[in-house]
Design a protein around this motif. Structure first.
Motif, PDB file in Angstrom:
ATOM      1  N   GLU A  40      11.333 -78.156  21.163  1.00 51.30           N
ATOM      2  CA  GLU A  40      11.980 -78.460  19.897  1.00 51.30           C
ATOM      3  C   GLU A  40      13.297 -77.690  19.803  1.00 51.30           C
ATOM      4  O   GLU A  40      13.442 -76.608  20.365  1.00 51.30           O
ATOM      5  N   GLY A  98      10.386 -87.737  20.937  1.00 51.80           N
ATOM      6  CA  GLY A  98      10.428 -87.796  19.492  1.00 51.80           C
ATOM      7  C   GLY A  98      11.740 -87.231  18.955  1.00 51.80           C
ATOM      8  O   GLY A  98      12.556 -86.694  19.706  1.00 51.80           O
ATOM      9  N   THR A 119      12.357 -84.665  17.310  1.00 51.31           N
ATOM     10  CA  THR A 119      12.528 -83.212  17.364  1.00 51.31           C
ATOM     11  C   THR A 119      12.503 -82.672  18.796  1.00 51.31           C
ATOM     12  O   THR A 119      12.510 -81.463  18.999  1.00 51.31           O
ATOM     13  N   GLY A 120      12.477 -83.567  19.798  1.00 54.47           N
ATOM     14  CA  GLY A 120      12.332 -83.126  21.175  1.00 54.47           C
ATOM     15  C   GLY A 120      13.643 -83.056  21.939  1.00 54.47           C
ATOM     16  O   GLY A 120      14.440 -83.998  21.889  1.00 54.47           O
TER      17      GLY A 120
END
Lengths: 173, 173, 173
Positions: C55, C146, C148-149
């Protein structure tokens, strides 16, 4: 040569790291792909989850965790203790709390606005050490592992239960 | 695009983790594949073995272990001590002992029925942390690593010497 | 099916582990490849560098290091302390010092002949644990992570600043 992908949904339990044996789904994806020779990559798109290869250990405790998984939890916690207070890790800091609070879907990450819902630094660090992907052989249309080898997905995030995704991609001919 | 695979056999020594430089075999497989651009994956099908990328360190001790490998052993043992008794790890538990004892080839895993032959939880955990596969570039028909980079296979299982397999798969064009 | 590769150059700072977010470059390489479905591998050809998925943490300290990265540094240093003397690790030993001193480009590794310039055993060991490659999905022409990745390259070698390479390879159709 072709690419074939299956995305599966998995349910984590929260409270404890959730380990899920995905070997059957990997085998099924290889079969469905029709690919005989190549590789299969198993990928977690979540930054608190990981994928690894391990033996199936037959002793399972009352939480549903296999013995080798309890041992792995114990080993990792020696250097990555549980995230139990705002001071266990530097993450998440004030800027991160505020960023998440500004997201349109903030309530998903911060139920009732409780900042402790973000105390999953331990899960992030464990996932980084284990790794978000693993690659295996596809050989003669089969998963190229020994009889005692299994593919596991793990969600290290214990802050809450949720639905996770895991991606299985076969490339070959 | 094509797939080309070579499976090699490696001999572990037991007693200590056995590190084996497989770089020459990876280079040969790439050459034999005729593939000029793509990737090569190096995979261990064994749950107590791992694959990683490291420099060749020129100092080798009396056991044949390079200095960086001894350092890695020391670092990993800080959190994953040697499996020296039935209580070092939860694995293997009673169910696992019984499962292995029921296998047709039980004698292979339990010489003389000695359950301590299964005390390799340390090897399972180390292999999970290092990872069972690594992916490298194939570039202009060569292995895409620097001059000081080498591919290592390691068998962390010290319970006995045995023959291991390592799979090298080239995908590209 | 095709293969498309981009090699990028990254600048490490020395003194501290240098973490570099390469997500934008990975996304650009996927776009430039024209590949819609497949995988992308991100590889470090350096034995003291690693690639991982994490993250983005919004709190950044005065050195430019994100909070989760400082936490990762702290966690890894518990078992892999800084290489501060010739006795911290067995590596590099006398043979390794002499081998490097014999290289045509020895001055690059040993400025002023100072052997302490080779005290980067900590970086080698950290990179082995994190791993030199990571594989991600390419899905519908996008990087399959995703929101947040992020993909990070890290140079754990703190002995000096230098220019590093990172390879991004897309395979698919």
């Amino acid at each position: 040569m072709k690419v074939f992908r299956e995305k599966i949904e998995l349910q984590s339990k929260g409270i404890l790291p959730t380990y899920i044996d995905v070997t059957a789904q990997v085998r099924k994806t290889i079969k469905d792909s029709g690919i005989r020779e190549g590789i299969v990559t198993v990928v977690s798109p979540h930054t608190t989850c990981a994928v690894f290869y391990e033996e199936f250990a037959h002793d399972i405790d009352e939480t549903g965790t296999e013995s080798l998984q309890v041992d792995l939890n114990n080993v990792l916690e020696k250097i990555i203790p549980k995230h139990v207070s705002k001071d266990t890790y530097i993450y998440p800091g004030e800027e991160h709390y505020r960023a998440v609070e500004s997201w349109p879907n903030a309530a998903e990450y911060l139920p009732n606005g409780d900042r402790s819902a973000l105390w999953n630094g331990d899960a992030h660090l464990k996932a980084t050490i284990i790794g978000s992907s693993e690659t295996f052989d596809v050989e003669d249309g089969q998963l190229g592992v020994g009889t005692t080898g299994y593919v596991y997905f793990v969600d290290f995030d214990v802050t809450r239960a949720r639905t996770r995704k895991c991606s299985i991609t076969v490339i070959g001919e």
